[in-house]
Motif scaffolding. Sequence first.
Motif, mmCIF file in Angstrom:
data_model
loop_
_atom_site.group_PDB
_atom_site.id
_atom_site.type_symbol
_atom_site.label_atom_id
_atom_site.label_comp_id
_atom_site.label_asym_id
_atom_site.label_seq_id
_atom_site.Cartn_x
_atom_site.Cartn_y
_atom_site.Cartn_z
ATOM 1 N N THR A 135 60.298 48.938 59.130
ATOM 2 C CA THR A 135 61.759 48.957 59.112
ATOM 3 C C THR A 135 62.317 48.813 60.514
ATOM 4 O OG1 THR A 135 61.647 50.439 57.203
ATOM 5 C CG2 THR A 135 63.776 50.215 58.293
ATOM 6 N N ILE A 136 61.735 49.524 61.465
ATOM 7 C CA ILE A 136 62.197 49.424 62.856
ATOM 8 C C ILE A 136 62.014 48.005 63.377
ATOM 9 C CG2 ILE A 136 61.726 50.198 65.211
ATOM 10 C CD1 ILE A 136 61.133 52.975 64.038
ATOM 11 N N LEU A 137 60.883 47.379 63.064
ATOM 12 C CA LEU A 137 60.670 45.994 63.501
ATOM 13 C C LEU A 137 61.697 45.057 62.876
ATOM 14 C CD1 LEU A 137 56.773 45.794 63.329
ATOM 15 C CD2 LEU A 137 58.175 45.824 65.392
ATOM 16 N N ALA A 138 61.991 45.253 61.593
ATOM 17 C CA ALA A 138 62.999 44.410 60.936
ATOM 18 C C ALA A 138 64.357 44.576 61.589
ATOM 19 C CB ALA A 138 63.075 44.751 59.451
ATOM 20 N N LEU A 139 64.729 45.811 61.922
ATOM 21 C CA LEU A 139 66.012 46.057 62.580
ATOM 22 C C LEU A 139 66.067 45.393 63.954
ATOM 23 C CD1 LEU A 139 66.430 49.785 61.554
ATOM 24 C CD2 LEU A 139 67.981 47.939 60.917
ATOM 25 N N ARG A 140 64.977 45.457 64.692
ATOM 26 C CA ARG A 140 64.950 44.821 66.018
ATOM 27 C C ARG A 140 65.042 43.302 65.896
ATOM 28 N NH1 ARG A 140 60.227 48.666 68.745
ATOM 29 N NH2 ARG A 140 61.578 50.492 69.022
ATOM 30 N N ALA A 141 64.387 42.760 64.875
ATOM 31 C CA ALA A 141 64.471 41.310 64.656
ATOM 32 C C ALA A 141 65.894 40.901 64.284
ATOM 33 C CB ALA A 141 63.490 40.883 63.563
ATOM 34 N N THR A 159 67.283 51.577 50.581
ATOM 35 C CA THR A 159 68.443 52.416 50.867
ATOM 36 C C THR A 159 69.624 51.621 51.401
ATOM 37 O OG1 THR A 159 67.575 52.857 53.065
ATOM 38 C CG2 THR A 159 67.086 54.473 51.358
ATOM 39 N N GLY A 160 69.436 50.326 51.641
ATOM 40 C CA GLY A 160 70.506 49.497 52.191
ATOM 41 C C GLY A 160 70.536 49.453 53.697
ATOM 42 N N ILE A 161 69.533 50.025 54.335
ATOM 43 C CA ILE A 161 69.579 50.184 55.788
ATOM 44 C C ILE A 161 69.703 48.851 56.537
ATOM 45 C CG2 ILE A 161 67.043 50.334 55.893
ATOM 46 C CD1 ILE A 161 67.373 52.151 58.306
ATOM 47 N N LEU A 162 68.965 47.827 56.113
ATOM 48 C CA LEU A 162 69.016 46.556 56.829
ATOM 49 C C LEU A 162 70.345 45.851 56.587
ATOM 50 C CD1 LEU A 162 65.385 45.214 56.239
ATOM 51 C CD2 LEU A 162 66.240 46.686 58.068
ATOM 52 N N VAL A 235 63.987 29.372 50.960
ATOM 53 C CA VAL A 235 64.244 28.260 51.876
ATOM 54 C C VAL A 235 65.410 27.377 51.431
ATOM 55 C CG1 VAL A 235 63.269 26.142 52.857
ATOM 56 C CG2 VAL A 235 61.915 28.260 52.842
ATOM 57 N N PRO A 236 65.507 26.980 50.166
ATOM 58 C CA PRO A 236 66.651 26.139 49.774
ATOM 59 C C PRO A 236 67.999 26.834 49.906
ATOM 60 C CG PRO A 236 64.900 26.054 48.123
ATOM 61 C CD PRO A 236 64.569 27.172 49.048
ATOM 62 N N ARG A 237 67.994 28.160 50.034
ATOM 63 C CA ARG A 237 69.245 28.906 50.148
ATOM 64 C C ARG A 237 69.648 29.160 51.601
ATOM 65 N NH1 ARG A 237 66.713 30.093 45.364
ATOM 66 N NH2 ARG A 237 68.032 30.641 43.565
ATOM 67 N N LEU A 238 68.825 28.701 52.539
ATOM 68 C CA LEU A 238 69.162 28.788 53.956
ATOM 69 C C LEU A 238 69.844 27.504 54.395
ATOM 70 C CD1 LEU A 238 65.887 30.252 55.532
ATOM 71 C CD2 LEU A 238 68.052 31.471 55.187
ATOM 72 N N ARG A 239 70.917 27.637 55.144
ATOM 73 C CA ARG A 239 71.540 26.440 55.707
ATOM 74 C C ARG A 239 70.677 25.931 56.866
ATOM 75 N NH1 ARG A 239 76.572 27.014 55.988
ATOM 76 N NH2 ARG A 239 76.939 29.212 55.480
ATOM 77 N N SER A 240 70.882 24.716 57.308
ATOM 78 C CA SER A 240 70.166 24.186 58.468
ATOM 79 C C SER A 240 70.465 25.083 59.678
ATOM 80 C CB SER A 240 70.612 22.748 58.762
ATOM 81 O OG SER A 240 69.954 22.262 59.906
ATOM 82 N N GLY A 241 69.427 25.535 60.346
ATOM 83 C CA GLY A 241 69.594 26.483 61.443
ATOM 84 C C GLY A 241 69.536 27.924 60.982
ATOM 85 N N GLY A 242 69.432 28.142 59.661
ATOM 86 C CA GLY A 242 69.318 29.487 59.135
ATOM 87 C C GLY A 242 67.946 30.076 59.414
ATOM 88 N N ARG A 243 67.912 31.389 59.546
ATOM 89 C CA ARG A 243 66.650 32.063 59.878
ATOM 90 C C ARG A 243 66.209 32.983 58.748
ATOM 91 N NH1 ARG A 243 70.966 31.876 62.039
ATOM 92 N NH2 ARG A 243 71.091 34.004 62.843
ATOM 93 N N ILE A 244 64.917 33.226 58.698
ATOM 94 C CA ILE A 244 64.341 34.168 57.745
ATOM 95 C C ILE A 244 63.498 35.169 58.524
ATOM 96 C CG2 ILE A 244 62.374 32.628 57.288
ATOM 97 C CD1 ILE A 244 62.391 33.752 54.397
ATOM 98 N N VAL A 245 63.694 36.452 58.256
ATOM 99 C CA VAL A 245 62.933 37.530 58.881
ATOM 100 C C VAL A 245 62.078 38.188 57.807
ATOM 101 C CG1 VAL A 245 63.051 39.796 59.990
ATOM 102 C CG2 VAL A 245 64.630 37.986 60.699
ATOM 103 N N LEU A 246 60.773 38.218 58.017
ATOM 104 C CA LEU A 246 59.853 38.876 57.101
ATOM 105 C C LEU A 246 59.226 40.073 57.805
ATOM 106 C CD1 LEU A 246 57.899 35.867 55.524
ATOM 107 C CD2 LEU A 246 60.078 36.881 54.783
#
Length: 285
Positions: A135-141, A159-162, A235-246
């Motif tokens: 969770t901490i890594l996701a928040l930092r990202a 819990t909705g934290i992100l 991926v199809p729901r990201l606009r061009s330049g959109g990012r994904i954090v895993l």
Amino acid sequence: MDWLEVSVATTAEAHEAVAERLMALGARGVVFGEADGAIVVTAYLPEEAEGRLEALAEEVRSLRSFGLDPGPGTVTVRRAREDDWAEAWKRYYRPVPVSERLIIVPAWENPPEDGRIVIRLEPGMAFGTGTHPSTILALRAIEATLRPGEAAIDVGTGTGILAIAMAMLGAASVRAIDVDPVAVAVAEENVRRNGVADRVTVRAGDLVAGEAGPFDLLVANILPDVHERLVPEAVPRLRSGGRIVLSGIIEAEAERMARLLFAHGLIELKRLSADGWTALWAVRP
């Protein structure tokens, strides 16, 4: 409804593996404490898990075969009412400084006056107190990649934290989705508690089904096997330049997740690692 409060005394090197086994038994979250020199991992399990606790003890002992010292490995159980859950969290949960800009504070604690953005959290019976490294890594990202005014989505919100963090860091709109109705109810309350209900919408759903996008940022702190289902749909729901954090990825799985992103046309931007966990993010060209 009664629950089983299950505590396992173990070691620092084995506590994450113990937590994973408790989650596999149906725990929605775990807390870590210390007692008599051991790390104590505590979780609430549904009553029907009682018949599997002997197997849990054996699994903890068998961690030695994976090169992990389980320490005492003792499993203790007591019955607890559902309203005991909140009190149990309060014994272990303290403010968590995440970064220079963010701090997570339990709803019953006073935040330190250090200028950071305060996220107030009441975990209830949902997973995601902000204390887990993933969770901490996701928040930092999120802090590193989110731009003010963007549209974002949090898959497996817990819990909705992100989702709350994204709104507080400037997202114009955030969709928060979880398959668990208990998590949805907890997330909705936390969203209201943090004053971001005008920007965060919480709903029950399976991954991104029913979401058209386009989104500038998609975040998911879930298990790698679920990432494998999510990425092709995301991926199809990201606009061009959109990012994904895993996030939610143990370091041994990081390369496999990176190959998954590449296979679906994404370009990896960065990785963060801590305590054996990794978060990585990528961009859609």
